[in-house]
Design a protein around this motif. Structure first.
Motif, PDB file in Angstrom:
ATOM      1  N   THR A 104      -8.454   3.821   4.531  1.00 20.22           N
ATOM      2  CA  THR A 104      -7.745   4.391   3.391  1.00 20.22           C
ATOM      3  C   THR A 104      -7.844   3.456   2.193  1.00 20.22           C
ATOM      4  OG1 THR A 104      -5.617   3.345   3.874  1.00 20.22           O
ATOM      5  CG2 THR A 104      -6.086   5.453   4.970  1.00 20.22           C
ATOM      6  N   PRO A 105      -7.712   3.995   0.968  1.00 17.01           N
ATOM      7  CA  PRO A 105      -7.733   3.137  -0.216  1.00 17.01           C
ATOM      8  C   PRO A 105      -6.690   2.032  -0.171  1.00 17.01           C
ATOM      9  CG  PRO A 105      -7.962   5.433  -0.854  1.00 17.01           C
ATOM     10  CD  PRO A 105      -7.638   5.425   0.624  1.00 17.01           C
ATOM     11  N   SER A 106      -5.486   2.340   0.320  1.00 12.96           N
ATOM     12  CA  SER A 106      -4.434   1.318   0.351  1.00 12.96           C
ATOM     13  C   SER A 106      -4.772   0.197   1.325  1.00 12.96           C
ATOM     14  CB  SER A 106      -3.079   1.943   0.706  1.00 12.96           C
ATOM     15  OG  SER A 106      -3.113   2.545   1.983  1.00 12.96           O
ATOM     16  N   GLU A 107      -5.416   0.524   2.433  1.00 12.84           N
ATOM     17  CA  GLU A 107      -5.832  -0.495   3.390  1.00 12.84           C
ATOM     18  C   GLU A 107      -6.858  -1.440   2.769  1.00 12.84           C
ATOM     19  OE1 GLU A 107      -5.288   2.379   7.311  1.00 12.84           O
ATOM     20  OE2 GLU A 107      -7.281   1.921   6.543  1.00 12.84           O
ATOM     21  N   VAL A 108      -7.815  -0.859   2.065  1.00  9.94           N
ATOM     22  CA  VAL A 108      -8.864  -1.670   1.444  1.00  9.94           C
ATOM     23  C   VAL A 108      -8.273  -2.568   0.367  1.00  9.94           C
ATOM     24  CG1 VAL A 108     -10.973  -1.589   0.061  1.00  9.94           C
ATOM     25  CG2 VAL A 108     -10.676  -0.010   1.972  1.00  9.94           C
ATOM     26  N   LYS A 109      -7.434  -2.011  -0.483  1.00 11.98           N
ATOM     27  CA  LYS A 109      -6.825  -2.801  -1.559  1.00 11.98           C
ATOM     28  C   LYS A 109      -5.972  -3.931  -0.992  1.00 11.98           C
ATOM     29  CE  LYS A 109      -6.649   1.063  -4.822  1.00 11.98           C
ATOM     30  NZ  LYS A 109      -5.774   2.032  -5.541  1.00 11.98           N
ATOM     31  N   ALA A 110      -5.196  -3.623   0.048  1.00 10.79           N
ATOM     32  CA  ALA A 110      -4.361  -4.654   0.667  1.00 10.79           C
ATOM     33  C   ALA A 110      -5.205  -5.754   1.280  1.00 10.79           C
ATOM     34  CB  ALA A 110      -3.450  -4.030   1.723  1.00 10.79           C
ATOM     35  N   ALA A 111      -6.346  -5.375   1.868  1.00 14.54           N
ATOM     36  CA  ALA A 111      -7.196  -6.368   2.524  1.00 14.54           C
ATOM     37  C   ALA A 111      -7.789  -7.352   1.530  1.00 14.54           C
ATOM     38  CB  ALA A 111      -8.311  -5.673   3.304  1.00 14.54           C
TER      39      ALA A 111
END
Length: 211
Positions: A104-111
């Motif tokens: 998900t976009p939020s997972e990528v951004k958080a990573a």
């Protein structure tokens, strides 16, 4: 491990390839955007994207393909094109016999940034720092694709005993099984994003202007 990250889009499809080693080391292999003219028929636009994707797979021979998971928000026309391109990516990975992961976009951004709600500029800045680039990676779609590849690389190193094919069949898969104290701040943020995604349903990003 060589990872091809794909930011699916019908007008602009970002593709970024990185090599990942131990201790969270990543290096840039290739970064590009494949574009298709809006005046063409949809099936011809998809062919352009498919040909560009196959060129990247043939040239750089990734071990795994990581693609952004598509969410619908309000612009149905836009998300339809994006979903069609995601399907092209999934098919290309299957034909090449490659593992597939969806994040998900939020997972990528958080990573990559430690913030699941980071904007495109923040993602670009962190990708530049992580890869030690002389300038911001452009265009933003290519930077997003590289961020997806980096996020998958780092997530893989954080997992202790995930089933080998789980990413193919279950999207983002399980959380890192290390304890909270063993995770980096970005990984802890990512774990929280995944928990919220499962509990309430992933928050959809603003629909792409991609028609």
């Amino acid at each position: 491990m060589r990872v091809l990250g794909v930011d699916p889009g019908l007008t602009r499809c970002g593709m970024g390839t990185v090599d990942a080693g131990g201790a969270r080391r990543v290096s840039l292999v290739d970064m590009r955007v494949v574009r298709s003219p809006a005046e063409l028929a949809p099936h011809k636009r998809l062919l352009i994207i498919a040909d560009g994707l196959q060129e990247v797979i043939d040239a750089f021979k990734p071990d795994v393909v990581a693609v952004e998971r598509v969410f619908a928000q309000s612009n149905v026309r836009s998300v339809t094109g994006t979903a069609q391109v995601a399907g092209i990516v999934m098919l290309a990975a299957a034909r090449a016999g490659l593992r597939l992961a969806m994040h998900t976009p939020s997972e990528v951004k958080a990573a990559v940034t430690g913030n699941g709600r980071a904007d495109k500029r923040q993602v670009q800045v962190m990708v530049q720092r992580i890869l030690r680039l002389a300038s911001l990676p452009r265009p933003a779609d290519a930077a997003d694709a590289v961020a997806i590849a980096i996020a998958h690389s780092w997530r893989g190193s954080a997992l202790s005993d995930e089933e080998p094919d789980q990413a193919q069949h279950g999207g983002a898969g399980t959380l890192p099984r290390a304890t909270g104290g063993d995770l980096t701040p970005a990984q802890r943020m990512w774990a929280g994003a995944e928990r919220m995604s499962r509990r309430h349903g992933a928050v959809a990003p603003a629909a792409k202007n991609d028609v």
